[in-house]
Design a protein around this motif. Structure first.
Motif, mmCIF file in Angstrom:
data_model
loop_
_atom_site.group_PDB
_atom_site.id
_atom_site.type_symbol
_atom_site.label_atom_id
_atom_site.label_comp_id
_atom_site.label_asym_id
_atom_site.label_seq_id
_atom_site.Cartn_x
_atom_site.Cartn_y
_atom_site.Cartn_z
ATOM 1 N N LEU A 50 0.820 -1.204 0.000
ATOM 2 C CA LEU A 50 0.000 0.000 0.000
ATOM 3 C C LEU A 50 0.857 1.257 0.000
ATOM 4 N N GLU A 51 1.919 1.237 0.794
ATOM 5 C CA GLU A 51 2.804 2.405 0.850
ATOM 6 C C GLU A 51 3.510 2.616 -0.490
ATOM 7 N N ALA A 52 3.925 1.512 -1.126
ATOM 8 C CA ALA A 52 4.562 1.623 -2.437
ATOM 9 C C ALA A 52 3.587 2.173 -3.471
ATOM 10 N N ALA A 53 2.327 1.733 -3.402
ATOM 11 C CA ALA A 53 1.312 2.242 -4.328
ATOM 12 C C ALA A 53 1.074 3.728 -4.107
ATOM 13 N N ARG A 54 1.075 4.172 -2.848
ATOM 14 C CA ARG A 54 0.896 5.603 -2.570
ATOM 15 C C ARG A 54 2.071 6.411 -3.119
ATOM 16 N N TRP A 88 -5.127 8.673 -15.231
ATOM 17 C CA TRP A 88 -5.896 7.427 -15.060
ATOM 18 C C TRP A 88 -5.271 6.546 -13.988
ATOM 19 N N LEU A 89 -3.963 6.390 -14.035
ATOM 20 C CA LEU A 89 -3.282 5.532 -13.067
ATOM 21 C C LEU A 89 -3.414 6.093 -11.655
ATOM 22 N N SER A 90 -3.180 7.389 -11.504
ATOM 23 C CA SER A 90 -3.272 8.007 -10.183
ATOM 24 C C SER A 90 -4.681 7.893 -9.615
ATOM 25 N N GLY A 91 -5.685 8.135 -10.454
ATOM 26 C CA GLY A 91 -7.063 8.036 -9.997
ATOM 27 C C GLY A 91 -7.455 6.618 -9.620
ATOM 28 N N THR A 92 -6.981 5.643 -10.393
ATOM 29 C CA THR A 92 -7.298 4.243 -10.099
ATOM 30 C C THR A 92 -6.685 3.807 -8.771
ATOM 31 N N LEU A 93 -5.448 4.197 -8.536
ATOM 32 C CA LEU A 93 -4.765 3.784 -7.310
ATOM 33 C C LEU A 93 -5.290 4.538 -6.085
ATOM 34 N N ALA A 94 -5.925 5.684 -6.302
ATOM 35 C CA ALA A 94 -6.401 6.488 -5.171
ATOM 36 C C ALA A 94 -7.695 5.957 -4.574
ATOM 37 N N GLN A 95 -8.455 5.178 -5.327
ATOM 38 C CA GLN A 95 -9.806 4.829 -4.901
ATOM 39 C C GLN A 95 -9.837 3.989 -3.626
ATOM 40 N N GLU A 96 -8.994 2.974 -3.548
ATOM 41 C CA GLU A 96 -9.033 2.083 -2.385
ATOM 42 C C GLU A 96 -8.753 2.855 -1.095
ATOM 43 N N HIS A 97 -7.709 3.671 -1.119
ATOM 44 C CA HIS A 97 -7.369 4.469 0.061
ATOM 45 C C HIS A 97 -8.474 5.467 0.382
ATOM 46 N N ALA A 98 -9.093 6.023 -0.648
ATOM 47 C CA ALA A 98 -10.158 7.006 -0.428
ATOM 48 C C ALA A 98 -11.358 6.374 0.270
ATOM 49 N N LEU A 169 -17.413 -2.891 0.574
ATOM 50 C CA LEU A 169 -17.615 -3.479 -0.750
ATOM 51 C C LEU A 169 -16.969 -2.608 -1.827
ATOM 52 N N ALA A 170 -17.164 -1.299 -1.727
ATOM 53 C CA ALA A 170 -16.559 -0.388 -2.698
ATOM 54 C C ALA A 170 -15.035 -0.446 -2.627
ATOM 55 N N LYS A 171 -14.483 -0.543 -1.412
ATOM 56 C CA LYS A 171 -13.038 -0.640 -1.249
ATOM 57 C C LYS A 171 -12.507 -1.934 -1.865
ATOM 58 N N THR A 172 -13.212 -3.032 -1.666
ATOM 59 C CA THR A 172 -12.786 -4.312 -2.228
ATOM 60 C C THR A 172 -12.789 -4.252 -3.754
ATOM 61 N N ARG A 173 -13.821 -3.659 -4.318
ATOM 62 C CA ARG A 173 -13.873 -3.523 -5.772
ATOM 63 C C ARG A 173 -12.748 -2.625 -6.282
ATOM 64 N N ALA A 174 -12.455 -1.546 -5.541
ATOM 65 C CA ALA A 174 -11.365 -0.655 -5.942
ATOM 66 C C ALA A 174 -10.027 -1.376 -5.891
ATOM 67 N N HIS A 175 -9.851 -2.239 -4.886
ATOM 68 C CA HIS A 175 -8.619 -3.027 -4.785
ATOM 69 C C HIS A 175 -8.480 -3.958 -5.988
ATOM 70 N N SER A 176 -9.573 -4.606 -6.353
ATOM 71 C CA SER A 176 -9.544 -5.503 -7.514
ATOM 72 C C SER A 176 -9.248 -4.726 -8.791
ATOM 73 N N THR A 177 -9.834 -3.529 -8.908
ATOM 74 C CA THR A 177 -9.583 -2.698 -10.084
ATOM 75 C C THR A 177 -8.121 -2.285 -10.171
ATOM 76 N N ALA A 178 -7.524 -1.951 -9.013
ATOM 77 C CA ALA A 178 -6.113 -1.569 -8.990
ATOM 78 C C ALA A 178 -5.225 -2.740 -9.392
ATOM 79 N N LEU A 179 -5.536 -3.934 -8.895
ATOM 80 C CA LEU A 179 -4.744 -5.112 -9.268
ATOM 81 C C LEU A 179 -4.859 -5.386 -10.762
ATOM 82 N N GLN A 180 -6.061 -5.246 -11.306
ATOM 83 C CA GLN A 180 -6.241 -5.444 -12.740
ATOM 84 C C GLN A 180 -5.465 -4.397 -13.535
ATOM 85 N N ALA A 181 -5.434 -3.174 -13.008
ATOM 86 C CA ALA A 181 -4.695 -2.108 -13.697
ATOM 87 C C ALA A 181 -3.209 -2.416 -13.739
#
Length: 353
Positions: A50-54, A88-98, A169-181
């Motif tokens: 998570l810290e590396a992604a941030r 796009w990348l920054s926004g995708t990675l921001a969702q889970e933490h948000a 649920l939204a956080k879990t989906r955001a995590h999956s989206t980030a992994l797919q990205a």
């Protein structure tokens, strides 16, 4: 990565300064990507990931902002194609933490509004403590319980459970989206472009001065701030944010948009200053204003989440009431953040009177 303070000198060309900054941010991007890929699957590894992604997201934001502000010195086709991909990348990675931050903020507010202690207490008697310390309502009240603080109401407890369910649920989906990205060809194309940027910056001009371009970013910020209702924001508890937040329209509040625009422009101004001066200490006025706008955005998003939860079909009236109180509380936080921004932004002018 250690950052050094620097200023433009006669021997530093604009191109050299810009290239050095972009090289450093691209190197940070690649370093964070490597740490993210090497992280393990245990608890410590998850935190490191998570810290590396941030850190990767911070580098992507700075590269994108630099390409925007100093685009006259860069290859226009290359810069215009890379900037949207970094956004796009920054926004995708921001969702889970948000989503995680939003949930924590809403649950803490419910604790405060319902009189719960800041630190959840263990379950006592027939009260079962939930994941976030929420106590279930007692089956029957006793004389001892009546004399003690009542704690959470049924509505607040159910509101907390609903928010936790929706946002988790939204956080879990955001995590999956980030992994797919991270595994997508689109991301690999971005990483390849950044890898090239770490060694070679496609400059079209090295003689143009950076300061006028940075000054233009500051001018855009000043113009946007002048459009804000700072006079109203300067009065505590003016209820402006709350009244607009009660509008029936489900679209994002139009009155929040100018403040979010100022937040984006303030970030561009800060990043432009980093190119000129390096990672020097931020001017307190700018740091405080930036913090206030960050709180503004978080509170506005939290209020929207509470309102969205209140629209859930077939919820109990007590739950809807608790969510309404929570929504109003977060809109008051929006109002307080605007007041803090007004005080920070005008601090220099006030102090010189």
């Amino acid at each position: 990565m250690a950052q050094q303070h620097r200023e433009m000198t006669g021997t530093d060309t604009a191109g050299a300064l810009l290239a050095a900054h972009l090289n450093a941010q691209a190197t940070e991007f690649l370093r964070s990507l490597r740490l993210h890929r090497e992280s393990t699957t245990d608890a410590q590894g998850a935190e490191e990931s998570l810290e590396a992604a941030r850190a990767l997201r911070r580098a992507a934001r700075r590269i994108g902002a630099t390409l925007h502000t100093f685009r006259p010195l860069l290859d226009p086709e290359w810069a215009s194609s890379l900037r949207p991909e970094l956004a796009w990348l920054s926004g995708t990675l921001a969702q889970e933490h948000a989503y995680a931050t939003r949930l924590d903020r809403l649950l803490e507010s419910l604790h405060r509004l319902s009189g719960q202690p800041t630190v959840p207490v263990p379950a006592v008697g027939n009260r079962a403590a939930g994941r976030h310390g929420w106590a279930q309502p007692p089956v029957q009240s006793t004389e001892t319980e009546t004399s003690a603080p009542r704690g959470l109401t049924v509505g607040a407890a159910k509101a907390a459970a609903l928010l936790e369910r929706q946002l988790t649920l939204a956080k879990t989906r955001a995590h999956s989206t980030a992994l797919q990205a991270f595994g997508s060809s689109r991301f690999h194309a971005v990483a390849d472009n950044v890898a090239v940027l770490a060694s070679e910056v496609p400059l079209t001009s090295t003689s143009e001065d950076l300061k006028p371009l940075a000054a233009q970013a500051e001018s855009d910020l000043t113009e946007a701030v002048s459009a804000l209702p700072l006079g109203q924001a300067g009065h505590p508890y003016n209820a402006g944010a709350l009244v607009h937040g009660l509008a029936s329209d489900t679209a994002p509040d139009a009155q929040d948009a100018p403040w979010l625009k100022v937040r984006s422009l303030l970030r561009l101004h800060r990043y432009a200053e980093e190119v000129l001066l390096g990672h020097a200490t931020l001017e307190p006025r700018i740091a405080d204003a930036s913090h206030a706008l960050n709180v503004h955005r978080e509170a506005a998003a939290a209020a929207a989440a509470a309102a969205q939860a209140a629209r859930t079909p077939r919820i109990a009236p007590a739950t809807a009431y608790a969510l309404g109180v929570l929504h109003a509380d977060q809109r008051h936080e929006v109002e307080a953040a605007r007041f803090a921004f007004q005080q920070a932004w005008l601090h220099e002018a006030v102090s010189t009177r």
